[in-house]
Motif scaffolding. Structure first.
Motif, short mmCIF file in Angstrom:
data_model
loop_
_atom_site.label_atom_id
_atom_site.label_comp_id
_atom_site.label_asym_id
_atom_site.label_seq_id
_atom_site.Cartn_x
_atom_site.Cartn_y
_atom_site.Cartn_z
N SER A 1 19.08 -2.86 -11.93
CA SER A 1 18.43 -1.75 -12.33
C SER A 1 16.80 -2.04 -12.42
CB SER A 1 18.78 -1.03 -13.60
OG SER A 1 18.55 -1.93 -14.65
N PRO A 2 15.80 -1.31 -12.23
CA PRO A 2 14.49 -1.77 -12.17
C PRO A 2 14.17 -2.57 -13.58
CG PRO A 2 14.49 0.27 -11.31
CD PRO A 2 16.00 0.14 -11.66
N ASP A 3 14.66 -1.89 -14.60
CA ASP A 3 14.30 -2.77 -15.87
C ASP A 3 14.62 -4.17 -15.74
OD1 ASP A 3 13.35 -0.45 -16.83
OD2 ASP A 3 15.23 0.44 -17.68
N ASP A 4 15.79 -4.63 -15.13
CA ASP A 4 16.38 -5.79 -15.11
C ASP A 4 15.35 -6.88 -14.12
OD1 ASP A 4 18.35 -5.28 -16.79
OD2 ASP A 4 19.84 -4.86 -15.19
N LEU A 5 14.89 -6.29 -13.46
CA LEU A 5 13.86 -7.20 -12.39
C LEU A 5 12.75 -7.79 -12.88
CD1 LEU A 5 13.92 -4.64 -9.16
CD2 LEU A 5 15.05 -6.62 -9.17
N PRO A 6 12.41 -8.68 -12.39
CA PRO A 6 11.04 -9.50 -13.11
C PRO A 6 9.79 -8.45 -13.13
CG PRO A 6 12.15 -10.91 -11.53
CD PRO A 6 12.76 -9.39 -11.35
N LYS A 7 8.94 -8.63 -14.23
CA LYS A 7 7.99 -7.82 -14.43
C LYS A 7 7.01 -7.94 -13.22
CE LYS A 7 3.62 -7.75 -17.02
NZ LYS A 7 2.92 -8.70 -17.77
N GLN A 8 6.94 -8.94 -12.33
CA GLN A 8 6.26 -9.13 -11.02
C GLN A 8 6.57 -7.90 -10.02
OE1 GLN A 8 7.49 -11.68 -12.53
NE2 GLN A 8 6.36 -13.30 -12.53
N THR A 9 7.80 -7.52 -10.02
CA THR A 9 8.57 -6.79 -9.11
C THR A 9 8.06 -5.48 -9.36
OG1 THR A 9 10.13 -8.40 -8.84
CG2 THR A 9 10.59 -6.01 -7.82
N ARG A 10 8.09 -4.94 -10.70
CA ARG A 10 7.87 -3.67 -11.14
C ARG A 10 6.37 -3.29 -11.25
NH1 ARG A 10 11.13 -5.43 -15.57
NH2 ARG A 10 9.39 -5.41 -16.78
N VAL A 11 5.30 -4.18 -11.32
CA VAL A 11 4.08 -3.73 -11.50
C VAL A 11 3.29 -4.60 -10.26
CG1 VAL A 11 2.08 -4.06 -12.73
CG2 VAL A 11 4.20 -3.85 -13.92
N HIS A 12 2.95 -3.47 -9.30
CA HIS A 12 2.17 -4.18 -8.07
C HIS A 12 1.01 -3.36 -8.00
CE1 HIS A 12 4.04 -7.69 -6.12
NE2 HIS A 12 5.41 -6.95 -6.27
N LEU B 1 0.76 -1.26 -0.18
CA LEU B 1 -0.12 0.15 -0.04
C LEU B 1 0.79 1.17 0.06
CD1 LEU B 1 -2.75 -1.11 2.59
CD2 LEU B 1 -2.81 -1.32 0.28
N ALA B 2 1.94 1.06 0.65
CA ALA B 2 2.73 2.25 0.65
C ALA B 2 3.97 2.31 -0.28
CB ALA B 2 3.30 2.57 1.99
N PHE B 3 4.64 1.28 -0.53
CA PHE B 3 5.94 1.05 -1.18
C PHE B 3 5.75 0.55 -2.50
CE2 PHE B 3 6.68 0.66 3.23
CZ PHE B 3 7.40 2.04 3.59
N ARG B 4 5.19 1.24 -3.45
CA ARG B 4 4.54 0.83 -4.81
C ARG B 4 6.00 1.07 -5.81
NH1 ARG B 4 -0.26 -0.67 -5.00
NH2 ARG B 4 -0.87 -0.68 -6.97
N ASP B 5 6.93 1.85 -5.59
CA ASP B 5 7.71 2.16 -6.64
C ASP B 5 9.01 1.35 -6.28
OD1 ASP B 5 9.60 3.26 -8.33
OD2 ASP B 5 9.72 5.33 -7.50
N PRO B 6 9.48 0.40 -7.10
CA PRO B 6 10.59 -0.56 -6.67
C PRO B 6 11.90 0.32 -6.84
CG PRO B 6 9.91 -0.87 -8.85
CD PRO B 6 8.90 0.03 -8.36
N ASN B 7 11.95 1.66 -7.20
CA ASN B 7 13.17 2.55 -6.88
C ASN B 7 13.20 3.29 -5.69
OD1 ASN B 7 13.75 1.85 -9.65
ND2 ASN B 7 12.63 3.35 -10.57
N SER B 8 12.28 2.98 -4.99
CA SER B 8 12.27 4.22 -3.63
C SER B 8 13.12 3.22 -2.68
CB SER B 8 10.86 4.16 -3.20
OG SER B 8 10.26 3.11 -2.86
N LEU B 9 13.88 4.09 -2.06
CA LEU B 9 14.58 3.69 -0.84
C LEU B 9 13.70 2.79 0.07
CD1 LEU B 9 17.52 3.36 0.47
CD2 LEU B 9 16.78 5.69 1.65
N GLY B 10 12.53 3.32 0.32
CA GLY B 10 11.73 2.82 1.26
C GLY B 10 11.34 1.27 0.98
#
Length: 175
Positions: free
Chosen positions: A164-175, A81-90
């Motif tokens: 980098s976020p582009d190398d991560l699996p699709k499931q990680t990027r889209v929540h 709910l709070a940490f949707r962006d995989p790039n964020s430090l949180g």
């Protein structure tokens, strides 16, 4: 140093892929032998003595072989709910904390799983059935699967902080 870490991540991903495929085939084989049992029991009125125990052993192994694959594939339930962006430090900190808890739990299971497995191995314990399968075959799946999951969790932590976020699996990027 970076190449050793990347090799570790690649190796764990490959091992998890292989064990995930083995798990899928074990589940498939379980389905086939259960269908065979149903046919033998109800069509020919001649039930088998081995299908129940063998299907349980296959299911146990398939389950524990699949857990690292599920972690690698990000195929488990995720509520964010709070940490949707995989790039964020949180998000990175929260994911690292969650994986650290998984590693801690896995190491406890591996430690006690090996203790129980070793006791059964030395004592020669078998299942309480007509087949009397050594419990070593069943109990080894627990520490093996959780050990693999702990190693895969370490690899996932490395991915969180180095990929980098582009190398991560699709499931990680889209929540």
């Amino acid at each position: 140093m970076a190449s050793v870490v990347q090799k570790f991540v690649q190796t764990m991903d490959a091992v998890s892929e292989v064990t995930g495929k083995i798990a899928a085939w074990l589940f498939f084989a379980t389905g086939i032998i259960v269908c065979y049992e149903v046919f033998m029991r109800y069509a020919l009125n001649s039930p088998t003595i081995w299908v129940d125990e063998i299907s349980r052993i296959l299911q146990v192994w398939a389950t524990y072989l699949a857990i690292a694959f599920v972690l690698k594939s990000k195929a488990h339930i995720v509520i964010d709910l709070a940490f949707r962006d995989p790039n964020s430090l949180g998000r990175k900190v929260v994911d690292t904390f969650a994986l650290s808890v998984i590693i801690f739990f896995c190491l406890i299971v591996v430690k006690y799983g090996i203790d129980i497995w070793w006791k059964s191995t030395v004592s020669g314990h078998t299942t309480d059935s007509y087949l009397a399968v050594p419990k070593v075959f069943i109990q080894s799946s627990i520490w093996f699967g959780f050990g693999q999951m702990a190693l895969q969790a370490v690899a996932e932590i490395v991915k969180i902080w180095t990929w980098s976020p582009d190398d991560l699996p699709k499931q990680t990027r889209v929540h």
